[in-house]
Design a protein around this motif. Sequence first.
Motif, PDB file in Angstrom:
ATOM      1  N   THR A 227       0.833  -1.197   0.000  1.00 37.51           N
ATOM      2  CA  THR A 227       0.000   0.000   0.000  1.00 37.51           C
ATOM      3  C   THR A 227       0.868   1.248   0.000  1.00 37.51           C
ATOM      4  OG1 THR A 227      -0.124  -0.172   2.417  1.00 37.51           O
ATOM      5  CG2 THR A 227      -1.974  -1.060   1.158  1.00 37.51           C
ATOM      6  N   THR A 228       0.275   2.339  -0.433  1.00 36.93           N
ATOM      7  CA  THR A 228       0.991   3.613  -0.474  1.00 36.93           C
ATOM      8  C   THR A 228       0.874   4.302   0.880  1.00 36.93           C
ATOM      9  OG1 THR A 228      -0.944   4.862  -1.238  1.00 36.93           O
ATOM     10  CG2 THR A 228       0.454   3.833  -2.926  1.00 36.93           C
ATOM     11  N   PHE A 229       1.840   5.148   1.156  1.00 38.57           N
ATOM     12  CA  PHE A 229       1.912   5.849   2.438  1.00 38.57           C
ATOM     13  C   PHE A 229       1.423   7.277   2.212  1.00 38.57           C
ATOM     14  CE2 PHE A 229       4.512   7.142   6.287  1.00 38.57           C
ATOM     15  CZ  PHE A 229       3.864   6.291   7.163  1.00 38.57           C
ATOM     16  N   LEU A 230       0.328   7.658   2.861  1.00 34.25           N
ATOM     17  CA  LEU A 230      -0.373   8.893   2.505  1.00 34.25           C
ATOM     18  C   LEU A 230       0.473  10.145   2.712  1.00 34.25           C
ATOM     19  CD1 LEU A 230      -3.031   9.530   1.234  1.00 34.25           C
ATOM     20  CD2 LEU A 230      -4.084   9.578   3.490  1.00 34.25           C
ATOM     21  N   ILE A 231       1.292  10.164   3.770  1.00 38.65           N
ATOM     22  CA  ILE A 231       2.111  11.353   4.007  1.00 38.65           C
ATOM     23  C   ILE A 231       3.043  11.611   2.830  1.00 38.65           C
ATOM     24  CG2 ILE A 231       3.857  10.046   5.287  1.00 38.65           C
ATOM     25  CD1 ILE A 231       2.889  13.673   6.008  1.00 38.65           C
ATOM     26  N   CYS A 232       3.539  10.556   2.195  1.00 40.11           N
ATOM     27  CA  CYS A 232       4.440  10.725   1.049  1.00 40.11           C
ATOM     28  C   CYS A 232       3.718  11.383  -0.121  1.00 40.11           C
ATOM     29  CB  CYS A 232       5.019   9.384   0.615  1.00 40.11           C
ATOM     30  SG  CYS A 232       6.028   8.586   1.880  1.00 40.11           S
ATOM     31  N   SER A 233       2.443  11.045  -0.280  1.00 44.67           N
ATOM     32  CA  SER A 233       1.652  11.660  -1.350  1.00 44.67           C
ATOM     33  C   SER A 233       1.496  13.159  -1.109  1.00 44.67           C
ATOM     34  CB  SER A 233       0.282  10.983  -1.435  1.00 44.67           C
ATOM     35  OG  SER A 233       0.414   9.589  -1.616  1.00 44.67           O
ATOM     36  N   PHE A 234       1.324  13.559   0.134  1.00 49.67           N
ATOM     37  CA  PHE A 234       1.222  14.986   0.438  1.00 49.67           C
ATOM     38  C   PHE A 234       2.581  15.677   0.306  1.00 49.67           C
ATOM     39  CE2 PHE A 234      -2.765  13.695   2.676  1.00 49.67           C
ATOM     40  CZ  PHE A 234      -3.625  14.497   1.939  1.00 49.67           C
ATOM     41  N   TRP A 235       3.664  14.981   0.635  1.00 48.84           N
ATOM     42  CA  TRP A 235       4.991  15.549   0.377  1.00 48.84           C
ATOM     43  C   TRP A 235       5.171  15.810  -1.113  1.00 48.84           C
ATOM     44  CZ3 TRP A 235       8.446  11.656   3.601  1.00 48.84           C
ATOM     45  CH2 TRP A 235       8.301  11.950   4.964  1.00 48.84           C
ATOM     46  N   TYR A 236       4.695  14.877  -1.922  1.00 48.88           N
ATOM     47  CA  TYR A 236       4.782  15.033  -3.379  1.00 48.88           C
ATOM     48  C   TYR A 236       4.034  16.290  -3.820  1.00 48.88           C
ATOM     49  CZ  TYR A 236       3.592  14.090  -8.286  1.00 48.88           C
ATOM     50  OH  TYR A 236       3.400  14.189  -9.643  1.00 48.88           O
ATOM     51  N   VAL A 237       2.831  16.505  -3.276  1.00 52.88           N
ATOM     52  CA  VAL A 237       2.057  17.703  -3.606  1.00 52.88           C
ATOM     53  C   VAL A 237       2.847  18.963  -3.228  1.00 52.88           C
ATOM     54  CG1 VAL A 237       0.004  19.041  -2.975  1.00 52.88           C
ATOM     55  CG2 VAL A 237      -0.198  16.588  -3.449  1.00 52.88           C
ATOM     56  N   GLU A 238       3.443  18.951  -2.058  1.00 51.97           N
ATOM     57  CA  GLU A 238       4.257  20.096  -1.637  1.00 51.97           C
ATOM     58  C   GLU A 238       5.421  20.335  -2.597  1.00 51.97           C
ATOM     59  OE1 GLU A 238       5.157  21.526   2.436  1.00 51.97           O
ATOM     60  OE2 GLU A 238       4.696  19.461   2.979  1.00 51.97           O
ATOM     61  N   ALA A 239       6.075  19.255  -2.986  1.00 51.67           N
ATOM     62  CA  ALA A 239       7.215  19.386  -3.902  1.00 51.67           C
ATOM     63  C   ALA A 239       6.772  19.959  -5.233  1.00 51.67           C
ATOM     64  CB  ALA A 239       7.894  18.040  -4.089  1.00 51.67           C
ATOM     65  N   LEU A 240       5.629  19.534  -5.745  1.00 55.43           N
ATOM     66  CA  LEU A 240       5.098  20.097  -6.989  1.00 55.43           C
ATOM     67  C   LEU A 240       4.901  21.607  -6.860  1.00 55.43           C
ATOM     68  CD1 LEU A 240       2.411  17.413  -7.951  1.00 55.43           C
ATOM     69  CD2 LEU A 240       4.541  17.887  -9.182  1.00 55.43           C
ATOM     70  N   ALA A 241       4.322  22.013  -5.735  1.00 54.83           N
ATOM     71  CA  ALA A 241       4.113  23.452  -5.522  1.00 54.83           C
ATOM     72  C   ALA A 241       5.447  24.186  -5.434  1.00 54.83           C
ATOM     73  CB  ALA A 241       3.289  23.674  -4.257  1.00 54.83           C
ATOM     74  N   CYS A 242       6.407  23.581  -4.757  1.00 57.08           N
ATOM     75  CA  CYS A 242       7.721  24.212  -4.584  1.00 57.08           C
ATOM     76  C   CYS A 242       8.404  24.483  -5.915  1.00 57.08           C
ATOM     77  CB  CYS A 242       8.634  23.316  -3.751  1.00 57.08           C
ATOM     78  SG  CYS A 242       8.492  23.566  -1.995  1.00 57.08           S
ATOM     79  N   VAL A 243       8.357  23.508  -6.827  1.00 58.94           N
ATOM     80  CA  VAL A 243       9.091  23.650  -8.093  1.00 58.94           C
ATOM     81  C   VAL A 243       8.296  24.440  -9.124  1.00 58.94           C
ATOM     82  CG1 VAL A 243      10.353  21.508  -7.677  1.00 58.94           C
ATOM     83  CG2 VAL A 243       8.280  21.458  -9.098  1.00 58.94           C
ATOM     84  N   GLY A 244       7.130  24.928  -8.739  1.00 56.95           N
ATOM     85  CA  GLY A 244       6.358  25.787  -9.629  1.00 56.95           C
ATOM     86  C   GLY A 244       5.293  25.076 -10.446  1.00 56.95           C
ATOM     87  N   ARG A 245       5.074  23.782 -10.200  1.00 58.82           N
ATOM     88  CA  ARG A 245       4.037  23.039 -10.922  1.00 58.82           C
ATOM     89  C   ARG A 245       2.723  23.116 -10.128  1.00 58.82           C
ATOM     90  NH1 ARG A 245       6.797  17.303 -11.953  1.00 58.82           N
ATOM     91  NH2 ARG A 245       4.655  16.811 -12.620  1.00 58.82           N
TER      92      ARG A 245
END
Length: 594
Positions: free
Chosen positions: A514-532
């Motif tokens: 199964t996927t780990f939900l906190i990692c999915s939210f980290w991914y969202v943060e990273a997208l915002a950080c890099v301008g996506r």
Amino acid sequence: MTKHTYDMGLVGNCAFLALINTDTSVAWLCWPRFDSSFVFGSLLDTQKGGEFSVRPAHGAAFESKQYYQENTNVLRTEITTADGRYRVTDFAPRFEQYDRYYKPLMFIRKLEPLAGAPRVRVVCNPVGEYGRKPLTHRRSSNHIAYLGLEEEIRLTTNIALTYVLDGEDFALNETKYLVLTYGAPLEAPLESTVERFLGATGDYWRKWVKNMSIGNFHQDQVIRSALALKMHQYEDTGAIIAATTTSLPEAPGSTRNWDYRYCWMRDTYYILTAFNNIGHFEEMERYFHYIANLSGKVKGKYQPLYGISGTTELVEQELDLEGYLGNQPVRIGNDAYTHVQNDVYGQVLVALLPLYVDQRFVNRERANPEALMYEALRLIDATMDVPDAGLWEFRNLAQYHCYTYLFHWAGSHAARQTARALGNKEMEALATELNEEAARRIEQCYSEELGAYTNAIGSPHLDASTLQLILMGYLDPHSDRARRHLEALEKELKTPEGLFYRYRHADDFGTPETTFLICSFWYVEALACVGRLDDAIREFEKLIAYANHLGLLSEDVDAKTGSQWGNFPQAYSHVGLMNAAYRIAKKLDRPNFV
């Protein structure tokens, strides 16, 4: 496979927590502390777990609707049967009284007829020692005492005690009240006291929400996550636990069934960031004090986790219980306390930074700063060449983890800022030296072939924890290296549904299912950080669909079915949502925000 969700609501008052099923039964309630034995634990054993329910008579068919009173942790469950409709309001009293918070070990249920002539059956059968100890009861004039634990459990009610003791149906034709206490009983008038407590508790939570500082981006989900996180702080000591429960499996049949009712040092930075982002400092201060108190228990190292009272030994045991949906083993305690997890020293330093550089915290809250800072810096220095279990707590694998070096880097950077604020040149020099050495180790994790940082020096594997290289500012989010690193992680760890695995390589228990939900939210943060930003918003809105009917999040999600798994509610997942929403809201308001 059908979609599995945790159809339960959470109530609590920062002294205890309870989970309520949509049929009104109490699935989980531990007394007198978060990490005590359950007194109701049907979640883990339908036979030995006891029962506290307000179900329709004769096992009648029913429909259920469960919701929170707006902007509160007051839970309502409406039951509709052929005979009529009734509502159960559940809450744990919490409000200001005599210049302090009133938060008794008291669980209150209000029963109201709404339509027709509903007949109900109230069952109250608490147990002790994780179901091993049945309790005896003593009937008094207006209450039932349950005996056999260190302190008395008492049910005070205006329902005929005979109906409760005999499990008989009765007509619910007027409002009834049930007050269950551990230790100090309710000695005041029943009806007027419950109504006063209900009003004051609702007012407290609404005021707490009004004092939040949040943007307009998905406010409803941020509010619910903040309310859930707040309940996970054990206010007496300031500790914040990872989840309400123990032994809910990360995936069915996986045996990854862990006790999460403890305080993990790895969560410190993210939790404090979440409270800081919503402008709630009281919780931060309490958590600071909890961490500062742990320093007296450090014997050459910080542990990865501690008990809510600062307990250092959390010996893992297996219980003779059937387990959630038959998933065994059922564990209490957590042997991860014995692990070497060296990122914790940086976590402590980053967490303590606001005490020394944020002027909103006054001097009396800055207890013995140099000693705490030096202690953590010396531990970073001592463990720079020591492999560890990493934040995912591998049980039989020690490596030189990139994430550990990132927190060596971030912690020493925070210590340098603190040293400057304190005018301590010696500390500043030590922190600078460690910061530079940690950066060199991080670079040893870089793979030219992958165009990304691997999970450890010499390892070929990618790991979602390295998203934090972008989020914590080690990588310039506008750099080509940050872009390539993020793309490599997407390719390896992201599912088509937008969820993220922690890693895909095998560990002590096989390959994660199964996927780990906190990692999915980290991914969202990273997208915002890099301008996506458009990508970040789209992925965030996918993720909030994995909440249950009340907006509560689990630890893990099965990408194929959308099923919730792992301990529940998972404070860490709610922290991830809050921080991702904050990052997006800031980007929408200020496009150049990092």
